[in-house]
Design an enzyme around this catalytic site. Structure first.
Site, mmCIF file in Angstrom:
data_model
loop_
_atom_site.group_PDB
_atom_site.id
_atom_site.type_symbol
_atom_site.label_atom_id
_atom_site.label_comp_id
_atom_site.label_asym_id
_atom_site.label_seq_id
_atom_site.Cartn_x
_atom_site.Cartn_y
_atom_site.Cartn_z
ATOM 1 N N ALA A 270 0.841 -1.281 0.078
ATOM 2 C CA ALA A 270 -0.003 0.128 0.193
ATOM 3 C C ALA A 270 0.825 1.328 -0.032
ATOM 4 O O ALA A 270 0.546 2.188 -0.658
ATOM 5 C CB ALA A 270 -1.161 -0.131 1.211
ATOM 6 N N GLN B 80 -6.616 -1.087 5.191
ATOM 7 C CA GLN B 80 -7.195 -1.610 6.450
ATOM 8 C C GLN B 80 -8.702 -2.082 6.175
ATOM 9 O O GLN B 80 -9.105 -2.983 6.791
ATOM 10 C CB GLN B 80 -7.317 -0.569 7.510
ATOM 11 C CG GLN B 80 -6.096 -0.187 7.892
ATOM 12 C CD GLN B 80 -5.687 -0.984 8.975
ATOM 13 O OE1 GLN B 80 -6.164 -2.096 9.490
ATOM 14 N NE2 GLN B 80 -4.344 -1.108 9.130
ATOM 15 N N HIS C 265 -0.458 -7.766 3.235
ATOM 16 C CA HIS C 265 -0.428 -8.403 4.669
ATOM 17 C C HIS C 265 -1.216 -7.828 5.587
ATOM 18 O O HIS C 265 -1.068 -8.350 6.712
ATOM 19 C CB HIS C 265 1.165 -8.062 4.943
ATOM 20 C CG HIS C 265 1.440 -6.550 5.115
ATOM 21 N ND1 HIS C 265 1.387 -6.322 6.586
ATOM 22 C CD2 HIS C 265 1.918 -5.511 4.666
ATOM 23 C CE1 HIS C 265 1.784 -5.009 6.569
ATOM 24 N NE2 HIS C 265 2.048 -4.349 5.355
ATOM 25 N N CYS D 117 7.177 6.069 18.452
ATOM 26 C CA CYS D 117 8.705 6.401 18.887
ATOM 27 C C CYS D 117 9.541 6.849 17.787
ATOM 28 O O CYS D 117 9.458 6.194 16.939
ATOM 29 C CB CYS D 117 9.215 4.805 19.320
ATOM 30 S SG CYS D 117 8.494 4.261 20.843
HETATM 31 C C1 LIG Z 1 -0.507 -0.799 6.696
HETATM 32 C C2 LIG Z 1 -0.834 0.391 5.835
HETATM 33 C C3 LIG Z 1 -0.173 0.896 4.968
HETATM 34 C C4 LIG Z 1 1.023 0.495 4.237
HETATM 35 O O1 LIG Z 1 0.984 -0.559 3.902
HETATM 36 P P1 LIG Z 1 2.302 -1.563 3.341
HETATM 37 O O2 LIG Z 1 1.577 -2.686 2.415
HETATM 38 O O3 LIG Z 1 2.947 -1.871 4.504
HETATM 39 O O4 LIG Z 1 3.226 -0.614 2.567
HETATM 40 C C5 LIG Z 1 -0.836 1.973 4.274
HETATM 41 N N1 LIG Z 1 -2.063 2.595 4.537
HETATM 42 C C6 LIG Z 1 -2.692 2.120 5.655
HETATM 43 C C7 LIG Z 1 -4.021 2.674 6.228
HETATM 44 C C8 LIG Z 1 -2.222 0.973 6.219
HETATM 45 O O5 LIG Z 1 -2.767 0.492 7.412
#
Ligand SMILES: *Cc1c(COP(=O)(O)O)cnc(C)c1O
Length: 406
Positions: free
Chosen positions: A83, A191, A213, A338
């Site tokens: 994402a 999400q 993931h 952090c």
């Molecule tokens: C986890 C997440 C991302 C990043 O996704 P990756 O696949 O880890 O790069 C972006 N936006 C939201 C809302 C996420 O929860």
């Protein structure tokens, strides 16, 4: 008491309750991927032999599976590394391609860093970005978006569901505003995909980011939906290279994890309704259990318009970091981030008006496919015990903070 609960049942500790950060890869997904590592290992771009054909066939099937989950056409799916890359490609890709039409982008203060930071880069490159504030529940309204749009606006980016507090935005209404004003609409659905039905047509979405993931697929792969009709969206690529993915994303396709993403999409399509109901029941049980056993705790986010498995709560008078240390058996996240220099309160909690003290005393619970009712019972007892111990250790701090809440 806590140890007894673990011993009397077959609870496996520690308990994973951080499913908004990442999810366990579903064993069925792993199984689907395995043949594509060492058996069907061809390059999907190899046109001259069966190794390539087999890989290309798997990729095209995967494209259809991903498209099917969001009501898109297979040709509208661009495979990426996740994402973060989807958001960068959508935002910077639109900015690069449409900059003659305008230099203004509208987004929201509570977006993921993978949206905020590309927007900040655009600002350094001469764009103007409006970062809309949210209400006390973490929502923007379609009216806010409408008021922010100007003659110069080329893109609106509003996430489907927030990763910290789970709040859902009114996507369909925002989509209608964007359509009327002829502005492209991107949504970060990392999400949301697989949690509730997402249909790019009825939502009026032009670009949509997916991460494998976050939905029981492998890390390192995602998909960007790019609308092909009404309008045909064009993107300036981030990578120059072999011209894969219709020139929008060059690079040899990682076939095994693309197959994994597709398997994750198929599973969530068939199990979405029952799974979301189950997650929601567990979440509501955790919420009620904590409210009943822990004095002075509050919910962050929207009471109903929220992700099924997400629960973000503040526990006045205890520091989230201390709370995490005190509950070694449950893996959750705190409301602090952090950075290299210090511990900063979450900007999302700040944006919904939570004080810095309370933000520091908050935890995010992310319930997912593999959590059980027993684990939730254990977690309630673990949190209640830890909060009580920490408040007893530092009653002055506890009292002071409780006063702040009231
Ligand atoms: C986890 C997440 C991302 C990043 O996704 P990756 O696949 O880890 O790069 C972006 N936006 C939201 C809302 C996420 O929860």
């Amino acid at each position: 008491m806590i140890r007894e609960m673990a011993e009397s049942s077959m609870l496996r500790l520690p308990i994973y309750l951080d499913n908004n950060a990442t999810t366990r890869c579903d064993p069925r997904v792993v199984e689907a991927m395995l043949p594509f590592f060492s058996e069907h290992f061809g390059n999907a771009a190899s046109r001259n032999h069966s190794f390539g054909w087999k890989a290309a066939e798997a990729v095209e099937q995967a494209r259809a599976d991903v498209a099917g989950l969001i009501g898109a056409d297979a040709r509208e799916i661009v495979f990426t590394s996740g994402a973060t890359e989807c958001n960068n490609l959508a935002i910077k890709g639109v900015a690069g391609m449409y900059r003659r039409q305008g230099n203004h982008v509208v987004t929201v203060q509570t977006e993921h860093h993978a949206v905020l930071d590309p927007c900040r880069r655009l600002e350094r490159d001469g764009f103007e970005v409006t970062f809309l504030p949210v209400d006390e529940f973490g929502r923007v309204s379609a009216e806010q978006v409408e008021r922010a749009i100007t003659e110069r606006t080329i893109l609106v980016s509003v996430m489907a569901a927030n990763n910290e507090i789970g709040t859902l935005h009114p996507l369909a209404e925002i989509g209608r505003v964007c359509k009327t004003r002829k502005v492209l609409f991107h949504t970060d659905a990392a999400q949301a995909t697989g949690k509730f039905p997402l249909d790019v047509e009825s939502l009026g979405v032009d670009l949509l980011s997916i991460s494998a993931h976050k939905m029981y697929g492998p890390k390192g792969v995602g998909a960007l939906y790019v609308r092909r009709r009404n309008p045909h969206v064009r993107l300036e690529p981030m990578f120059d290279g072999g011209g894969h993915e219709r020139g929008m994303r060059s690079g040899t396709l990682p076939v095994p994890i693309i197959v994994g993403l597709a398997a994750a999409c198929r599973l969530s399509a068939t199990e979405m309704q029952s799974e979301s109901q189950r997650s929601k029941n567990l979440r509501d049980h955790l919420h009620a259990g904590l409210m009943n056993t822990v004095p002075d705790c509050t919910l962050n986010g929207h009471p109903t318009e929220r992700l099924p498995g997400n629960l973000n709560m503040s526990f006045a008078g205890v520091h989230g970091e201390a709370l995490l240390m005190a509950m070694k058996n449950v893996a959750v996240s705190s409301g602090s981030a952090c950075t290299s220099a210090s511990v900063e309160p979450s900007y999302v909690l700040r944006a919904i008006g939570v004080s810095d003290e309370l933000a520091h005393s908050s935890l995010r619970f992310g319930i997912g496919r593999f959590n059980t009712e027993e684990e939730i019972e254990f977690t309630i007892a673990e949190v209640a015990g830890a909060v009580k111990r920490l408040r007893e250790l530092n009653p002055k701090l506890a009292r002071g903070l409780v006063d702040v809440v009231r």
